[in-house]
Design an enzyme around this catalytic site. Structure first.
Site, PDB file in Angstrom:
ATOM      1  CE  LYS A  18      41.035  24.079   6.943  1.00  0.00           C
ATOM      2  NZ  LYS A  18      39.986  24.996   7.406  1.00  0.00           N
ATOM      3  CB  SER A  19      43.782  30.056   4.617  1.00  0.00           C
ATOM      4  OG  SER A  19      43.533  29.686   5.938  1.00  0.00           O
ATOM      5  N   GLY A  24      34.051  26.949   8.597  1.00  0.00           N
ATOM      6  CA  GLY A  24      33.889  28.315   9.104  1.00  0.00           C
ATOM      7  C   GLY A  24      34.414  29.348   8.119  1.00  0.00           C
ATOM      8  NE  ARG A  60      33.850  27.561  14.311  1.00  0.00           N
ATOM      9  CZ  ARG A  60      34.868  27.521  13.458  1.00  0.00           C
ATOM     10  NH1 ARG A  60      34.861  26.629  12.470  1.00  0.00           N
ATOM     11  NH2 ARG A  60      35.877  28.347  13.582  1.00  0.00           N
ATOM     12  CB  SER A  98      39.074  37.042  13.496  1.00  0.00           C
ATOM     13  OG  SER A  98      38.407  36.306  12.485  1.00  0.00           O
ATOM     14  CG  ASP A 108      44.047  27.144  12.334  1.00  0.00           C
ATOM     15  OD1 ASP A 108      43.201  27.438  13.203  1.00  0.00           O
ATOM     16  OD2 ASP A 108      43.918  27.472  11.141  1.00  0.00           O
ATOM     17  CE  LYS A 141      40.152  29.336  15.788  1.00  0.00           C
ATOM     18  NZ  LYS A 141      40.015  30.224  14.644  1.00  0.00           N
ATOM     19  NE  ARG A 165      40.623  22.939  16.636  1.00  0.00           N
ATOM     20  CZ  ARG A 165      40.816  23.474  15.429  1.00  0.00           C
ATOM     21  NH1 ARG A 165      41.523  24.592  15.327  1.00  0.00           N
ATOM     22  NH2 ARG A 165      40.328  22.909  14.355  1.00  0.00           N
ATOM     23  NE  ARG A 186      43.418  23.453  12.048  1.00  0.00           N
ATOM     24  CZ  ARG A 186      43.798  23.385  10.771  1.00  0.00           C
ATOM     25  NH1 ARG A 186      44.692  22.501  10.390  1.00  0.00           N
ATOM     26  NH2 ARG A 186      43.290  24.222   9.877  1.00  0.00           N
TER      27      ARG A 186
HETATM   28  C1  S3P Z   1      41.294  31.126   8.843  1.00  0.00           C
HETATM   29  C2  S3P Z   1      41.515  31.948   9.899  1.00  0.00           C
HETATM   30  C3  S3P Z   1      41.722  31.487  11.275  1.00  0.00           C
HETATM   31  C4  S3P Z   1      41.899  29.981  11.362  1.00  0.00           C
HETATM   32  C5  S3P Z   1      41.001  29.237  10.443  1.00  0.00           C
HETATM   33  C6  S3P Z   1      41.212  29.669   9.005  1.00  0.00           C
HETATM   34  C7  S3P Z   1      41.150  31.705   7.504  1.00  0.00           C
HETATM   35  O1  S3P Z   1      40.641  31.888  12.057  1.00  0.00           O
HETATM   36  O2  S3P Z   1      41.724  29.544  12.684  1.00  0.00           O
HETATM   37  O3  S3P Z   1      41.240  27.850  10.536  1.00  0.00           O
HETATM   38  O4  S3P Z   1      41.240  30.978   6.503  1.00  0.00           O
HETATM   39  O5  S3P Z   1      40.944  32.929   7.429  1.00  0.00           O
HETATM   40  P1  S3P Z   1      40.478  33.402  12.558  1.00  0.00           P
HETATM   41  O6  S3P Z   1      39.388  34.003  11.787  1.00  0.00           O
HETATM   42  O7  S3P Z   1      40.182  33.267  13.998  1.00  0.00           O
HETATM   43  O8  S3P Z   1      41.763  34.134  12.306  1.00  0.00           O
END
Ligand code: S3P
Length: 431
Positions: free
Chosen positions: A22-23, A95, A123, A168, A317, A344, A348, A390
């Site tokens: 996904k990322s 997000g 958020r 993050s 995650d 999140k 969670r 999740r």
């Molecule tokens: C993500 C980073 C993570 C993760 C999110 C996806 C990303 O969050 O929890 O599901 O794709 O950069 P953080 O920004 O807290 O690292």
């Protein structure tokens, strides 16, 4: 709202390839849209979150064609070719779309309104909007630009030095993407390393980025190269069946073509320390931007270990599904330093602790994590997902190790990251 009844199973057996990461899918669309030339992305994750990113760039005039299974062709607009979308851009539950897009829009000389669903609108966004404002972007929204809807108008930016605390990847990425067009250098430092997909992909498209451990420096780029890229399987999605196999005796599961980026494999290391029979090997492909490989896991009795510190960003995650593993491990597990879980897709810590106690587990919330006492198996019952993919998938795995079934209410959210999850679960679990 749909629900799912997860029934006890004997074992998890077989092999599968998890869906695209996904990322990485988000980032591939974003950088290919900003590149000069035509990019081809294979194994793109066709799930709601990533499709929101794709739709956002289509709304800004980028030509994106979805070909056969997971193949996407993108004609990049270059830095100066994006157009102002005619309506607000709805990013749904995503997000990553919102935070990374803010970084890109900070560089664009037009006004855009970004909206999201109820979860995304609650958020915190100031962690991104504050540094982007410091760089020169104009951003407004509720509570001093902390919550969507957010209106952003970008333009000329100045590089900054930013301490990314807590680590993050979304915040880091937004600032680096803005730094791509800022004057001077943009530097991001992290206390611990969060996932580094943006940095790897920026290197791949030829951006002037330099990394020294936990410090990343980027300078202004005039153009980015188009890419031909295969997205690896998502280890965060694979984690659900991985834990299911670790917990059920006689299980034997092979997970193929899965991303094994060192900033994402905390789940493998922790399961291994908990006594799981797990092995992972890298595929020997040359010039890989992201390491990819195979994970082999067999069922065994797990034992508790503390989960905290630098490990947390590397399995953030996976903490919901690890909580299921802890709940069935021998001993008392303490998860700490994970306050981020509270912001999140849902809180969670609360959703998982409440759900565990509802199905015969034993857990207690802490401000920054939880304490979980292992039980032999769950008794069964009913839990709600709170619209969090999740949480829903974690309790679907819990039901396999339960005396009576576990019913999970509101499972539509699973489509945001892993639309084929229930098919894979049914295919691999033996009753
Ligand atoms: C993500 C980073 C993570 C993760 C999110 C996806 C990303 O969050 O929890 O599901 O794709 O950069 P953080 O920004 O807290 O690292």
């Amino acid at each position: 709202m749909k629900s799912y009844i997860s029934k006890p199973a004997r074992k998890i057996y077989g092999q599968f390839v998890p869906p695209g990461d996904k990322s990485i899918s988000h980032r591939a669309i974003m950088l290919a849209s900003l590149a000069s030339g035509t990019s081809k992305i294979a194994n793109f994750l066709k799930a709601d979150d990533c499709l929101r990113t794709m739709d956002a760039f289509c709304a800004m005039g980028v030509s994106i064609v979805r070909e056969r299974a997971g193949q996407v062709t993108i004609k990049g607009s270059g830095f100066n070719g994006l157009k102002s979308p005619s309506t607000p851009v709805d990013l749904g539950n995503s997000g990553t779309s919102m935070r990374l897009l803010l970084g890109i829009l900070a560089t664009q000389p037009f006004r855009v309104v970004l909206t999201g669903d109820a979860s995304l609108s609650s958020r915190p966004m100031k962690r991104v909007t504050a540094p982007l404002r410091k760089m020169g972007a104009k951003i407004s929204g509720k509570d001093d630009a902390n919550y969507a809807p957010l209106e952003i108008e970008g333009g000329h930016l100045q590089g900054i030095t930013h301490l990314n605390e807590p680590a993050s990847a979304q915040v880091k990425s937004a600032i680096l993407l803005a730094g791509l067009r800022a004057s001077g250098k943009t530097i991001v430092r992290e206390p611990n390393m969060s996932r580094d997909h943006t940095e790897r992909m920026l290197e791949m498209v030829g951006a002037p980025i330099h990394r020294k451990g936990i410090e990343i420096e980027i300078s202004r780029a005039e153009r980015l190269c188009a890419i031909d890229y295969q997205v690896p399987g998502d280890i965060s999605s694979a984690a659900f069946l991985m834990v299911a196999a670790a917990l059920l005796p006689n299980s034997d599961l092979l997970i193929q073509k899965v991303g094994l980026n060192p900033t994402r494999i905390g789940i493998l290391e922790v399961l291994s320390q908990m006594g799981a029979q797990i092995k992972w090997t890298m595929d020997a492909t040359k010039n890989q931007i992201e390491p990819v490989g195979t994970v082999h896991i067999r069922g065994s009795q797990l034992r508790s270990i503390p989960i905290d510190g630098e490990m947390i960003p590397r399995l953030i995650d996976e903490l919901p599904i690890l909580m299921i593993a802890c709940a069935l491990a021998r001993g008392k597990s303490i998860i700490s330093g994970a306050k981020e879980l509270r912001v999140k897709e849902t809180d969670r810590i609360k959703s998982m602790v409440t759900g565990l106690n509802a199905i015969g587990g034993k857990a207690e919330e802490r401000e920054d994590g939880c304490v979980i006492w292992g039980v032999e198996r769950f008794s069964g019952g009913r839990v709600v997902s709170h619209g969090d993919h999740r949480t829903a998938m974690s309790f679907s795995i819990a039901g396999l190790n339960s005396k009576d079934p576990v019913t999970i209410e509101d499972i539509d959210c699973v489509g945001t990251s892993y639309p084929s999850f229930f098919d894979h679960l049914e295919m691999l679990s033996q009753k």
